[in-house]
Design a protein around this motif. Structure first.
Motif, PDB file in Angstrom:
ATOM      1  N   VAL A 148      57.217   3.274  84.764  1.00  0.00           N
ATOM      2  CA  VAL A 148      56.227   3.861  85.655  1.00  0.00           C
ATOM      3  C   VAL A 148      55.091   2.630  86.329  1.00  0.00           C
ATOM      4  CG1 VAL A 148      54.237   5.333  86.012  1.00  0.00           C
ATOM      5  CG2 VAL A 148      56.163   5.815  84.395  1.00  0.00           C
ATOM      6  N   THR A 149      54.507   1.689  85.407  1.00  0.00           N
ATOM      7  CA  THR A 149      53.977   0.703  86.236  1.00  0.00           C
ATOM      8  C   THR A 149      54.302  -0.294  87.110  1.00  0.00           C
ATOM      9  OG1 THR A 149      53.917  -0.845  84.282  1.00  0.00           O
ATOM     10  CG2 THR A 149      52.112   0.702  83.928  1.00  0.00           C
ATOM     11  N   LEU A 154      56.908   0.558  88.848  1.00  0.00           N
ATOM     12  CA  LEU A 154      57.407   1.494  90.058  1.00  0.00           C
ATOM     13  C   LEU A 154      56.247   1.592  91.118  1.00  0.00           C
ATOM     14  CD1 LEU A 154      59.428   4.508  89.010  1.00  0.00           C
ATOM     15  CD2 LEU A 154      59.811   3.202  91.157  1.00  0.00           C
ATOM     16  N   LEU A 155      55.029   2.003  90.554  1.00  0.00           N
ATOM     17  CA  LEU A 155      53.866   2.328  91.206  1.00  0.00           C
ATOM     18  C   LEU A 155      53.251   0.938  91.600  1.00  0.00           C
ATOM     19  CD1 LEU A 155      52.056   4.879  88.871  1.00  0.00           C
ATOM     20  CD2 LEU A 155      53.361   5.318  90.871  1.00  0.00           C
ATOM     21  N   SER A 156      53.404  -0.026  91.065  1.00  0.00           N
ATOM     22  CA  SER A 156      52.680  -1.409  91.715  1.00  0.00           C
ATOM     23  C   SER A 156      53.469  -1.814  92.791  1.00  0.00           C
ATOM     24  CB  SER A 156      52.714  -2.434  90.370  1.00  0.00           C
ATOM     25  OG  SER A 156      54.096  -2.984  90.359  1.00  0.00           O
ATOM     26  N   TRP A 202      54.050   0.028  95.296  1.00  0.00           N
ATOM     27  CA  TRP A 202      53.383   0.696  96.403  1.00  0.00           C
ATOM     28  C   TRP A 202      51.966   0.164  96.718  1.00  0.00           C
ATOM     29  CZ3 TRP A 202      55.338   4.319  99.833  1.00  0.00           C
ATOM     30  CH2 TRP A 202      56.505   4.643  99.602  1.00  0.00           C
ATOM     31  N   ILE A 203      51.364  -0.233  95.494  1.00  0.00           N
ATOM     32  CA  ILE A 203      49.975  -0.711  95.541  1.00  0.00           C
ATOM     33  C   ILE A 203      49.986  -2.360  96.284  1.00  0.00           C
ATOM     34  CG2 ILE A 203      48.174  -1.876  94.159  1.00  0.00           C
ATOM     35  CD1 ILE A 203      49.048   0.174  91.940  1.00  0.00           C
TER      36      ILE A 203
END
Lengths: 355, 313
Positions: free
Chosen positions: A150-151, A153-155, A157-158
């Motif tokens: 999750v981290t 993957l989301l990073s 986008w960040i």
């Protein structure tokens, strides 16, 4: 009514050659299924395959473009492979690539150095950028147990959103007024390989790194330990290995290599950082690592294969109008192919019809 | 004053609109995870649903038909994924991530195959009609945001509440949770583990598809490649954030919808604010909220583990 039932049973591990044959057969089935989608465009699968190969390997231009495509994929693939070896699921190579590209572009634009040194410093900046980008995910995983899938993957986008903000609001190119950085100094540009179009030194360095990984993977104690951690972390721990530290280093290295891929795209291809620097090299890297099963030769072949598909499909889109995203459908199916093959090696899969 | 109310109204409308797709996808994802399947295919399934929903609405002029086809056809992709991760039992991370890529590739392929864009301008559809309730819709801020949404919004709210009821108060819900926690025990008690998992994955895929159709026929009235913009990944995080409980997930969606809306409002009203920073807030907050719950989260015990009768302990 008779219904099919899928039976999966454990068996003796298959010999390698049989596994490779199964692997290739499954890839071909995946290709044939995907290529059905060319029929609405009036093209049979075999002509499509021929045109793809002609576009990607059939001319000097096509071949050099395939290698240009392969250069970053080789690096992200290698990086992801090292993380996957120790079962650290780094899905964030795309974001790490962009952070590496950003730092190396900063070095390339704002610092003046003699040529070989400038290239070296900008490359190190790329490595550092990628490592910095993955560091929070490793820390959160090891300190708090937050799932790295999750981290990372989301990073993605960040980081990509932040870089987009930087390029739109703070670091526009004064010459073009586009959301791209100013061009880097000539001294930070990677030399191109004469006679091969846009092909650059990054490819050679990628090959050297694959070679180093090969030696580590097959010959060194360290490689053995990483493989052991991936297979059975408990046993590795009981043997006295510092498992967390080795996972930490492998994961950091993984981010760094993705960052280097970004740096080389800036230094070797675009000479500036843009929002669309990467058409998904990070995600292709995940595919390459999975398809190559983290093995150095596997990663190399998979990177070549994936680049042929991508350049071949781009050429097919130009000549016949078949949409490029079909390449993604095929690449997605390759994930399933890889997962299936991993299973084949120790399981038998049968379909029986039951009443 | 009028300006402030204008901004607040825009924010409230967008908050509801952004949270609708999140709650639908995330509640569906909770079904998959509760039954033991981590569905990383959700992002691609949202895009596929967006494409199918748009194309069907464009061709038939009927957004309801678009919505239903998106749900059913994306659900079918979920069943195909199920053959791999449920029946054969391949590794879930890798396989389902592959389906995200298949879904997003397929979405653009289907769109380009069926729709010719004239002069590069993406065509639009009429989409769902907005509801107007006399007096209620006229209340400032709350009126247009709660009582003035496209019809599909109310359908979605009914669907997620229904899914909450099934999960928490029915025997079927009990079976789904049992299959995700201890498939062997469930099997012994006569629950068909495979059938329940297929059902859960179908629900997860079809809600993701409908969430996509919401994006392309109600949220905005056109299809763009990658229009999901990471909503699938936020939905996955929302499931852990809401501790696998649909009602908590729905509340979490409102919160994240609000964060998303903040970014869009800033983009419209403040030209010089780097709106991308605001857009990144939901992702950062998601990571931050996962920290305190990571170690004590009640993860379904059989998550990521394929079930094979012969070798179950």
């Amino acid at each position: 009514m008779r219904l099919p039932e899928i039976i999966v049973e454990r068996r003796e591990p298959l010999p390698h050659y049989k596994l490779i044959i199964y692997y290739i057969v499954t890839i071909i089935i995946g290709f044939l299924l995907t290529s059905l989608a060319t029929i609405p465009y009036g093209l049979d699968p075999f002509t499509a395959l021929y045109l793809m190969l002609k576009g990607s390997l059939g001319s000097k231009y096509g071949f050099s473009e395939t290698i240009v495509r392969m250069s970053p994929i080789l690096l992200t693939g290698l990086g992801v492979a090292i993380a996957f070896l120790v079962r650290f699921w780094n899905i964030g190579a795309e974001g790490q690539l962009y952070v590496g590209a950003l730092l190396s572009a900063l070095i390339g634009v704002y610092i003046s150095l003699p040529k070989p040194l400038h290239i070296l410093v900008a490359s190190v900046a790329g490595l550092v950028g990628g490592a910095l980008a993955i560091y929070p995910s490793i820390y959160l995983k090891q300190r708090y147990g937050v799932d790295e899938v999750v981290t990372t993957l989301l990073s993605n986008w960040i980081y990509i959103l932040w870089i987009s903000a930087i390029l739109h609001f703070y670091w526009k190119n004064p010459l073009t007024h586009w959301p791209e950085s100013p061009y880097i100094h000539d001294s930070a540009e990677l030399p191109r390989i004469p006679g091969f179009g846009r092909m650059h030194l990054g490819f050679i360095i990628g090959i050297i790194l694959i070679g180093i990984y090969y030696i580590m993977y097959t010959r060194s104690k360290y490689g053995y330990e990483l493989k052991m951690i991936g297979l059975n972390p408990k046993a590795a721990y009981l043997q006295g290995m510092d498992v967390d530290k080795r996972i930490f280093i492998a994961a950091l290295l993984s981010g760094a290599l993705a960052g280097l891929a970004g740096a080389y795209e800036v230094m070797g291809v675009s000479h500036t950082i843009r929002e669309d620097l990467s058409p998904g090299y990070g995600y292709s890297g995940i595919l390459v690592a999975t398809l190559g099963m983290s093995h150095p030769i596997g990663v190399f072949l998979a990177a070549f294969f994936v680049s042929i598909i991508e350049i071949g499909m781009l050429s097919l889109q130009r000549t016949t109008g078949i949409p490029y995203p079909l390449a993604m459908v095929f690449e997605g199916s390759l994930f399933a192919v890889a997962a299936l093959t991993q299973l084949y090696s120790s399981y038998r899969i049968r379909i029986v019809w039951r009443d | 004053m009028g300006f402030v109310i204008g901004v607040l109204t825009a924010f409230a409308i967008l908050m509801i609109r952004d949270s609708i797709s999140l709650m639908l996808a995330a509640v569906g994802e909770a079904y998959a995870e509760r039954s033991g399947i981590l569905n990383l295919g959700i992002e691609g399934m949202i895009m596929l649903g967006a494409s199918i929903g748009f194309v069907v609405t464009y061709k038939t002029g009927n957004p309801y038909l678009g919505f239903i086809s998106a749900g059913l056809l994306t659900g079918l992709l979920g069943i195909i994924m199920g053959i791999f991760v449920i029946s054969i039992g391949t590794q879930q991370h890798v396989t389902t991530l592959g389906f995200t890529i298949i879904g997003s590739g397929l979405s653009v392929y289907i769109y380009r195959l069926s729709i010719e864009s004239v002069g590069g301008v993406p065509p639009t559809v009429e989409g769902f009609p907005r509801i107007y309730i006399p007096y209620l819709t006229d209340i400032p801020v709350i009126g247009p945001s709660i009582f003035g949404q496209p019809v599909a919004a109310y359908v979605v709210v009914l669907i997620v509440l229904f899914l909450h009821w099934i999960m928490e108060y029915t025997k079927l819900g009990l079976h789904i949770k049992a299959v995700g926690d201890n498939p062997k025990a469930a099997d012994t008690l006569g629950v068909n583990v495979f059938m329940i998992r297929y059902l859960a994955i179908f629900i997860a895929a079809s809600t993701a598809g409908m969430a996509g159709a919401w994006l392309s026929t109600a949220h905005s009235n056109m299809f763009l490649p990658n229009m999901s913009m990471g909503r699938g990944w936020i939905a996955i995080a929302l499931v852990s954030f809401g501790m696998w409980n649909p009602l908590k997930i729905i509340l979490g969606s409102l919160l994240f919808g609000g964060l998303d809306a903040l970014g869009s409002v800033a983009q419209t009203y403040g030209r010089n604010i780097p709106y991308q920073f605001l857009q990144s807030i939901p992702f950062i907050v998601t990571i931050l909220v996962l920290i305190p719950i990571a170690r004590r989260a009640k993860v379904p015990k059989a998550l990521l583990k394929p079930y094979r009768r012969e070798e179950a302990e």
